[in-house]
Motif scaffolding. Structure first.
Motif, PDB file in Angstrom:
ATOM      1  N   ASN A 207      95.467  27.615  27.737  1.00  0.00           N
ATOM      2  CA  ASN A 207      95.613  27.674  29.195  1.00  0.00           C
ATOM      3  C   ASN A 207      95.772  29.114  29.679  1.00  0.00           C
ATOM      4  O   ASN A 207      95.185  29.510  30.695  1.00  0.00           O
ATOM      5  CB  ASN A 207      96.824  26.841  29.621  1.00  0.00           C
ATOM      6  CG  ASN A 207      96.949  26.742  31.122  1.00  0.00           C
ATOM      7  OD1 ASN A 207      96.043  26.293  31.816  1.00  0.00           O
ATOM      8  ND2 ASN A 207      98.087  27.178  31.649  1.00  0.00           N
TER       9      ASN A 207
ATOM     10  N   THR B 228      92.881  24.644  36.050  1.00  0.00           N
ATOM     11  CA  THR B 228      92.823  24.870  34.593  1.00  0.00           C
ATOM     12  C   THR B 228      94.012  24.207  33.903  1.00  0.00           C
ATOM     13  O   THR B 228      93.882  23.672  32.796  1.00  0.00           O
ATOM     14  CB  THR B 228      92.826  26.376  34.278  1.00  0.00           C
ATOM     15  OG1 THR B 228      93.975  26.994  34.883  1.00  0.00           O
ATOM     16  CG2 THR B 228      91.562  27.031  34.799  1.00  0.00           C
TER      17      THR B 228
ATOM     18  N   LEU C  67      92.276  30.818  29.444  1.00  0.00           N
ATOM     19  CA  LEU C  67      91.376  30.378  30.511  1.00  0.00           C
ATOM     20  C   LEU C  67      91.784  30.952  31.861  1.00  0.00           C
ATOM     21  O   LEU C  67      90.928  31.299  32.685  1.00  0.00           O
ATOM     22  CB  LEU C  67      91.354  28.842  30.580  1.00  0.00           C
ATOM     23  CG  LEU C  67      90.739  28.115  29.392  1.00  0.00           C
ATOM     24  CD1 LEU C  67      90.850  26.611  29.559  1.00  0.00           C
ATOM     25  CD2 LEU C  67      89.280  28.517  29.194  1.00  0.00           C
TER      26      LEU C  67
END
Length: 472
Positions: free
Chosen positions: A426, A441, A429
């Motif tokens: 996470n 996301t 991203l």
């Protein structure tokens, strides 16, 4: 009623009982300034320590003794616990009234005497209310438990909204809390009377207090770990910093609310389950299930809460998203300590946990005093993480030495590995796709993480292994 339905009712009831302040955060933070919200949180800190003191560890004594008692002995124990709670409530209220001038002087924020009295009403009543609420749980009356807490939550929310709109500010929040607690107590009195038969039995007080007082000391020690942090922030840094930290803590509280349905079943019944055939294995599996649920839910919240805060709160609170991530991780550690400590409660005394909580409290208090003035918010978070990690290690070691349970440690280790990779993904991203809202996301990775948790079977979906509420 099936265990699944009971858990569902508990989930709704606890969400309304403890989650009302969380649900109201977006509205309240837009209606109050940072200073006002920080001042309100200073009062909440006072209520927290009051709730521990007025509780007097009596509910934990009920878990230990009422759950295994039968017939008239059970009714007498229930009467004893309720009578003690009423006496503690009245005596504590009197002592606070007498010491009020000194109390107003030591508070980190200035308040009026009437505000303290408004706060005192629900704080005092909490210990009394907890007795019939615990009985509802022990008697598997989840539906009634849910209804009463939903009723209280709705009344409190409507009054808070109405009074804030009318311009009452902090007073409006205090009034709604006091009125809703009084109404809940009135609704519970008939059931309490039905369970105990008569008021005033005190012959088992020595037994109840011998177990409850160490729990009280342990609870006060936990407050020093997870309450003094905000006192030092208010004293050394200011109520604005306290407001941001308090909002972070409330979002971290979501984890505790999610875990409550299982906890509400487990804690009143764990000693009884231990006495069943193959009880040690059953307790080990169910305790570890509680730990794993905490890791799974904590991971999902870490992935989504920061993005949610960015959307629903004013920009002055956006730092709360980052702090909430760390507090959620600490919440997972605390939850593990809560579940892996059965040995400390399996005998007729809870002194071992009292000493452990005391040691951790001293470590926390010294850490807050030394580190908070230098490092502010992040210093507080670091001390909190250290104290709860130490608590987990000590509780586990002491518990296993007193009542060894065969835990399958590979299950929680699997959870940790999946959580680590999901959080790392996470973060990666978020740095790569900077134009995409953080919440998008976060939700995407949380779904992937949830799939991985399910595939690894760390939480059996076919049977959550919650047994009947009344072990046979």
């Amino acid at each position: 009623m099936s265990s699944l339905k009971q858990s569902a009712y508990y989930a709704v009831g606890i969400l309304m009982m403890k989650g009302i302040s969380l649900v109201m955060i977006p509205y309240i933070t837009h209606k109050m300034t940072l200073e006002e919200y920080g001042s309100l949180e200073s009062l909440v800190l006072l209520a927290d320590i009051g709730t521990i003191l007025f509780g007097f560890g009596i509910v934990d004594a009920m878990y230990r003794y009422v759950g295994v008692a039968k017939g008239e002995d059970k009714r007498k124990l229930i009467s004893n616990c309720f009578t003690l709670s009423v006496f503690v409530c009245l005596l504590g209220g009197l002592l606070i009234a007498i010491s009020l001038p000194a109390l107003l002087l030591v508070l980190p924020v200035k308040f009026s005497a009437y505000q303290i009295f408004l706060l005192l009403i629900p704080t005092m009543l909490d210990g009394v209310i907890s007795i019939p609420l615990t009985l509802l749980r022990m008697n598997a009356m989840a539906k009634r438990f849910c209804f009463l807490n939903v009723f209280k939550g709705i009344i409190q929310a409507l009054m808070t909204f109405s009074l804030l709109e009318a311009g009452y500010g902090i007073d409006g929040v205090l009034i709604s809390g006091a009125v809703s607690s009084i109404l809940l107590l009135i609704c519970l009195l008939s059931y309490q009377w039905q369970e105990m038969g008569k008021f005033g039995y005190l012959k088992s007080s020595k037994l109840v207090l011998s177990f409850g007082l160490p729990v009280l000391v342990g609870g006060a020690s936990v407050y020093m770990i997870n309450g003094l942090d905000r006192w030092f922030l208010a004293s050394f840094i200011g109520v604005e910093e306290l407001a941001v930290y308090a909002v972070s803590a409330k979002f971290a509280l979501i984890l505790g609310l999610i875990l409550q349905p299982y906890a509400l079943w487990w804690f009143p019944n764990r000693v009884s389950i231990l006495q069943l055939e193959n009880g040690k294995k059953k307790c080990a599996d169910k305790a570890l299930l509680g730990v794993n649920i905490g890791i799974v839910m904590g991971t999902l919240l870490i992935l989504t809460v920061p993005g949610l805060i960015m959307i629903i709160l004013p920009s002055s609170y956006h730092l709360a998203g980052t702090i909430a991530v760390v507090l959620l991780a600490i919440g997972m550690i605390k939850n593990a300590g809560d579940y892996l400590n059965l040995g400390c409660y399996s005998g007729n005394s809870s002194q071992s946990q009292m000493w452990i909580q005391g040691i951790c409290a001293i470590v926390a208090a010294v850490g807050y005093f030394v580190i908070t003035p230098m490092f502010g918010l992040w210093g507080v978070v670091g001390v909190l993480a250290t104290a709860y990690t130490l608590r987990l290690v000590l509780l586990y070691m002491a518990s296993q030495s007193m009542e060894f349970l065969p835990y399958e440690h590979s299950k929680w280790l699997t959870c940790i590995v999946i959580a680590f990779f999901a959080i790392t993904l996470n973060h990666f991203l978020g740095n790569v796709f900077t134009g995409i809202p953080e919440i998008v996301t976060g939700v995407g990775v949380s779904l992937l993480a949830l799939f991985s948790f399910v595939k690894s079977a760390v939480i059996p979906l076919s049977d959550t292994t919650i047994m009947k509420s009344k072990p046979s």
